[in-house]
Motif scaffolding. Structure first.
Motif, PDB file in Angstrom:
ATOM      1  N   GLY A 277     -20.496   3.837  40.876  1.00 50.68           N
ATOM      2  CA  GLY A 277     -21.817   4.443  41.064  1.00 50.68           C
ATOM      3  C   GLY A 277     -22.477   4.109  42.389  1.00 50.68           C
ATOM      4  O   GLY A 277     -23.033   4.977  43.071  1.00 50.68           O
ATOM      5  N   HIS A 278     -22.445   2.834  42.769  1.00 52.16           N
ATOM      6  CA  HIS A 278     -23.108   2.449  44.014  1.00 52.16           C
ATOM      7  C   HIS A 278     -22.509   3.171  45.215  1.00 52.16           C
ATOM      8  O   HIS A 278     -23.223   3.546  46.150  1.00 52.16           O
ATOM      9  N   LEU A 279     -21.199   3.372  45.184  1.00 53.75           N
ATOM     10  CA  LEU A 279     -20.569   4.019  46.340  1.00 53.75           C
ATOM     11  C   LEU A 279     -20.762   5.535  46.310  1.00 53.75           C
ATOM     12  O   LEU A 279     -20.811   6.174  47.363  1.00 53.75           O
ATOM     13  N   ARG A 280     -20.863   6.115  45.106  1.00 55.10           N
ATOM     14  CA  ARG A 280     -21.204   7.542  45.047  1.00 55.10           C
ATOM     15  C   ARG A 280     -22.582   7.774  45.663  1.00 55.10           C
ATOM     16  O   ARG A 280     -22.799   8.715  46.424  1.00 55.10           O
ATOM     17  N   THR A 281     -23.514   6.890  45.338  1.00 54.72           N
ATOM     18  CA  THR A 281     -24.858   7.016  45.922  1.00 54.72           C
ATOM     19  C   THR A 281     -24.804   6.836  47.436  1.00 54.72           C
ATOM     20  O   THR A 281     -25.424   7.606  48.181  1.00 54.72           O
ATOM     21  N   LEU A 282     -24.067   5.826  47.872  1.00 60.08           N
ATOM     22  CA  LEU A 282     -23.999   5.560  49.312  1.00 60.08           C
ATOM     23  C   LEU A 282     -23.405   6.746  50.064  1.00 60.08           C
ATOM     24  O   LEU A 282     -23.859   7.102  51.152  1.00 60.08           O
ATOM     25  N   ALA A 283     -22.395   7.369  49.476  1.00 57.05           N
ATOM     26  CA  ALA A 283     -21.732   8.490  50.137  1.00 57.05           C
ATOM     27  C   ALA A 283     -22.381   9.834  49.814  1.00 57.05           C
ATOM     28  O   ALA A 283     -21.937  10.870  50.317  1.00 57.05           O
TER      29      ALA A 283
ATOM     30  N   THR B  26      -3.016   5.563  52.293  1.00 55.46           N
ATOM     31  CA  THR B  26      -3.335   6.885  52.841  1.00 55.46           C
ATOM     32  C   THR B  26      -4.535   7.514  52.121  1.00 55.46           C
ATOM     33  O   THR B  26      -5.323   8.231  52.730  1.00 55.46           O
ATOM     34  N   VAL B  27      -4.660   7.225  50.833  1.00 56.08           N
ATOM     35  CA  VAL B  27      -5.817   7.757  50.099  1.00 56.08           C
ATOM     36  C   VAL B  27      -7.113   7.114  50.619  1.00 56.08           C
ATOM     37  O   VAL B  27      -8.108   7.798  50.887  1.00 56.08           O
ATOM     38  N   LEU B  28      -7.087   5.795  50.783  1.00 50.95           N
ATOM     39  CA  LEU B  28      -8.301   5.124  51.252  1.00 50.95           C
ATOM     40  C   LEU B  28      -8.589   5.472  52.714  1.00 50.95           C
ATOM     41  O   LEU B  28      -9.756   5.581  53.118  1.00 50.95           O
ATOM     42  N   ASP B  29      -7.545   5.661  53.516  1.00 48.19           N
ATOM     43  CA  ASP B  29      -7.758   6.122  54.893  1.00 48.19           C
ATOM     44  C   ASP B  29      -8.473   7.477  54.893  1.00 48.19           C
ATOM     45  O   ASP B  29      -9.429   7.692  55.651  1.00 48.19           O
ATOM     46  N   ALA B  30      -7.989   8.376  54.041  1.00 46.91           N
ATOM     47  CA  ALA B  30      -8.592   9.707  53.987  1.00 46.91           C
ATOM     48  C   ALA B  30     -10.022   9.640  53.459  1.00 46.91           C
ATOM     49  O   ALA B  30     -10.926  10.351  53.942  1.00 46.91           O
ATOM     50  N   LEU B  31     -10.233   8.752  52.484  1.00 43.08           N
ATOM     51  CA  LEU B  31     -11.586   8.589  51.928  1.00 43.08           C
ATOM     52  C   LEU B  31     -12.553   8.089  52.999  1.00 43.08           C
ATOM     53  O   LEU B  31     -13.663   8.620  53.173  1.00 43.08           O
ATOM     54  N   GLU B  32     -12.147   7.071  53.730  1.00 42.70           N
ATOM     55  CA  GLU B  32     -13.033   6.501  54.749  1.00 42.70           C
ATOM     56  C   GLU B  32     -13.207   7.446  55.942  1.00 42.70           C
ATOM     57  O   GLU B  32     -14.240   7.428  56.600  1.00 42.70           O
ATOM     58  N   ASP B  33     -12.184   8.244  56.195  1.00 44.48           N
ATOM     59  CA  ASP B  33     -12.309   9.209  57.283  1.00 44.48           C
ATOM     60  C   ASP B  33     -13.370  10.254  56.951  1.00 44.48           C
ATOM     61  O   ASP B  33     -14.153  10.654  57.805  1.00 44.48           O
ATOM     62  N   ARG B  34     -13.385  10.652  55.689  1.00 37.75           N
ATOM     63  CA  ARG B  34     -14.356  11.677  55.290  1.00 37.75           C
ATOM     64  C   ARG B  34     -15.746  11.074  55.037  1.00 37.75           C
ATOM     65  O   ARG B  34     -16.752  11.718  55.280  1.00 37.75           O
ATOM     66  N   TYR B  35     -15.769   9.859  54.551  1.00 37.20           N
ATOM     67  CA  TYR B  35     -17.042   9.193  54.250  1.00 37.20           C
ATOM     68  C   TYR B  35     -17.093   7.856  54.995  1.00 37.20           C
ATOM     69  O   TYR B  35     -16.868   6.795  54.406  1.00 37.20           O
TER      70      TYR B  35
END
Lengths: 371, 98
Positions: free
Chosen positions: B8-14, B32-41
């Motif tokens: 929840g906290h990260l959904r709010t942050l993003a 690769t999933v976390l790289d893509a996640l951080e690239d987008r958010y």
């Protein structure tokens, strides 16, 4: 009509309290960043609509938020606080060496003339600066790399750099305080630092002349007297009139000289405020009576301010960054408690009233005087 | 598309609601999933794993397909049902209490 905006950081989010210059009717917004610890929120003197907030949790670490509209909306900015050189080790509580490790930002200090330039005080103790509105943070390494660094130990709350004073008169001069290393001064905009703890006496430190190791809780300065500093130490209220070159105790007739915050009246540089706390064992007001003490003589002679404050069964604490003053003609004084109350006085402390009573535990209080 | 569920906290942050859908080219691994996640958010950088070392933060866990993947190698392939989008990859704020 002018007004004030009170910025409150709590254990579970930030709150913004606003009022006009009469300061008798308040609007409350928040929680912002609900569920996160917000150690500090502060506005830019150069642009009152520019605010910065430090939010953190043990789960997700550090986030810095920025608002460009006075807190109506926020956006996360850079949160990478990396030590710029090999961090080395300091002393842990048990006296063993421990590597420096970033935990959180305790204090944000925007500069007087540039809303994009902000200093940040961190745990483990280090000083960071941004010049692009928070996108990137660079460490000013000289403080952490001071030769005494390996001797620094954390206070009970962690080894935090909690106080940053940017001298409003003497160009390039700044002050920082670290629990429990002590106070430091830079005369060259942070390129080098010297401990300024001469005259501090701390029970339990074997060397009464120790250069570092003092648990400084807070330092305050009035802009018209840049060489005069007031300090609330773990025990003892102290004063320096030579920019920290030497200190003398001004606890005087305080019922206890333990406490956390200290602040200076906006228009009277010899009028100062503290909140005496019974002891480091109890962390509550003496006798269950919440009293702000005011000295109009720069210390030594203190008067209790009680009107509107609970005078029985009150067992809250007031933390180091949880007191602030506004600069309206009749100076307003504000403080927040670990019980979630934020009290305001619109008459220099003569009388008080709660703005809010049931926030999460208050970690910090700042106030902006708005045109 | 890879489905990612944030705490929840990260959904709010993003500023996201519900699941995040990510296009992950090439091998589907935690890295690769976390790289893509951080690239987008990018505001999530540092909140799930360390900025530089990419080590998982201590109180964050990773789950998928009823398995705890928190301590799996970051370059190990994720389960096929995650790669196919049938199952989400879960980023969880670890639970503790008393």
């Amino acid at each position: 009509m002018s007004g004030v905006r009170v910025l409150v950081g709590t254990r579970k989010g930030a709150f913004i309290l606003t009022a006009d210059g009469k300061r008798d009717s308040w609007q409350v917004s928040g929680p912002h960043f609900g569920g996160w610890e917000v150690y500090h929120v502060k506005g830019s003197p150069a642009d009152p609509n520019r605010l910065y907030a430090s939010q953190s949790t043990g789960w997700h670490g550090q986030v810095i938020q920025r608002s460009d509209d006075g807190g109506a909306t926020w956006n996360p900015v850079g949160n990478k606080f990396g030590y710029a050189t090999e961090p080395g080790e300091h002393l842990w509580y048990d006296g063993t060496p421990r590597p420096w490790q970033f935990t959180r930002v305790w204090h944000l200090e925007p500069t007087a003339d540039d809303p994009d330039t902000v200093y940040a005080g961190a745990e483990d103790a280090a000083l960071f600066r941004t010049t692009d509105g928070g996108q990137e943070w660079q460490e000013l390494t000289a403080l952490r790399e001071h030769p005494t660094g390996p001797k620094w130990q954390p206070g009970a709350g962690g080894m935090c750099l909690h106080t940053i004073l940017l001298d409003p008169v003497v160009k390039g001069r700044m002050f920082a305080a670290i629990s429990a290393a002590g106070a430091f001064r830079s005369d060259d905009a942070g390129a080098s630092w010297q401990p300024i703890n001469r005259g501090l006496k701390s029970e339990g430190i074997p060397d009464p002349e120790a250069e570092v190791g003092h648990c400084v809780h807070r330092i305050a300065q009035h802009p018209s007297r840049p060489d005069t500093l007031f300090m609330q130490k773990h025990w003892d209220v102290m004063r320096s009139d030579d920019a920290g070159g030497s200190w003398r105790e001004v606890s005087g007739n305080l019922p206890t000289d333990f406490g956390f915050p200290i602040d200076v009246h906006a228009h009277e540089p010899e009028t100062i405020y503290v909140v005496p706390i019974e002891s480091d064992l109890f962390h509550v007001p003496p006798e269950g009576r919440l009293r702000v003490y005011r000295s109009r003589t720069g210390g030594d002679d203190w008067e209790p301010l009680t009107e509107g404050l609970p005078q029985r069964d009150c067992y809250v604490n007031v933390l180091r960054d949880a007191m602030a003053v506004d600069s309206l003609d009749d100076c307003g004084v504000y403080f927040g408690t670990t019980g979630g109350q934020v009290y305001a006085s619109a008459d220099s402390g003569d009388s008080w009233a709660p703005i809010v009573r049931d926030l999460p535990a208050v970690l910090s209080v700042e106030v902006q005087t708005l045109p | 598309m890879i489905r990612v569920v944030l705490p929840g906290h990260l959904r709010t942050l993003a500023s996201v609601d519900g699941e995040v859908l990510l296009d992950v080219p090439g091998a589907v691994t935690q890295r690769t999933v976390l790289d893509a996640l951080e690239d987008r958010y990018p505001m999530l950088c540092g909140t799930i794993r360390d900025h530089d070392t990419h080590k998982r933060r201590a109180f964050v866990r990773f789950y998928a397909c009823q398995e705890d993947l928190s301590n799996e190698p970051p370059d190990a392939p994720l389960p096929e049902r995650v790669a196919s989008g049938d199952e989400p990859y879960l980023v969880v704020g670890s639970m503790a209490g008393g």
